[in-house]
Design an enzyme around this catalytic site. Structure first.
Site, PDB file in Angstrom:
ATOM      1  CG  MET A   1      -1.611   1.225   1.538  1.00 35.46           C
ATOM      2  SD  MET A   1      -3.006   1.687   0.557  1.00 35.46           S
ATOM      3  CE  MET A   1      -3.899   0.216   0.420  1.00 35.46           C
ATOM      4  N   PRO A   2       1.806   1.363  -0.904  1.00 37.36           N
ATOM      5  CG  PRO A   2       3.688   0.791  -2.121  1.00 37.36           C
ATOM      6  CD  PRO A   2       2.287   0.356  -1.832  1.00 37.36           C
ATOM      7  CG  LEU A   3       0.461   8.314  -0.183  1.00 39.48           C
ATOM      8  CD1 LEU A   3      -0.693   8.300  -1.172  1.00 39.48           C
ATOM      9  CD2 LEU A   3       0.021   8.886   1.149  1.00 39.48           C
TER      10      LEU A   3
END
Length: 124
Positions: A1-3
């Site tokens: 879940m990288p931003l």
């Protein structure tokens, strides 16, 4: 879940900016095995007077410099991060053609309990 957030000088065409996002997504999929369609990315463009860089650390950066900040779960290993750095530089070199010297990446780790990805619910 990288931003991911990318900052660059204003003036690049839409296709160039899209190529950056496409290359970053591919790097995340390959180096961190993120799920399909896990694409939470933004780009901010800055006027030349609002975008500065230098040659610190022996790197001759140019006007095509991109600052990339990636926030990820704090479960990523140092090896995964190294692989991601390398893959980002390689893929951005291929498309849209950014020199490796102009790829500046910072990874920020955050525990899962610091994330809410929708509905006001804490990520489990």
């Amino acid at each position: 879940m990288p931003l991911i957030h990318v900052s660059l000088r204003a003036g690049k065409p839409e296709a160039y900016r899209e190529a950056i996002l496409d290359s970053l997504y591919r790097a995340l999929r390959e180096a961190l095995n993120v799920p399909e369609d896990d694409q939470f990315m933004t780009i901010s463009e800055h006027a030349p007077g609002n975008f500065r860089h230098g040659t610190a650390y022996g790197v001759q950066r140019g006007d095509d410099l991109v600052y990339i900040t990636i926030t990820v779960f704090n479960t990523r290993t140092p090896e995964q991060k190294k692989a991601l750095f390398r893959r980002i530089a390689d893929l951005l070199g291929e498309s849209p053609g950014i020199r490796p010297e102009d790829v500046f990446v910072v990874i920020a780790d955050a525990p899962k309990e610091n994330w809410s990805v929708g509905h006001g619910l804490q990520f489990a």
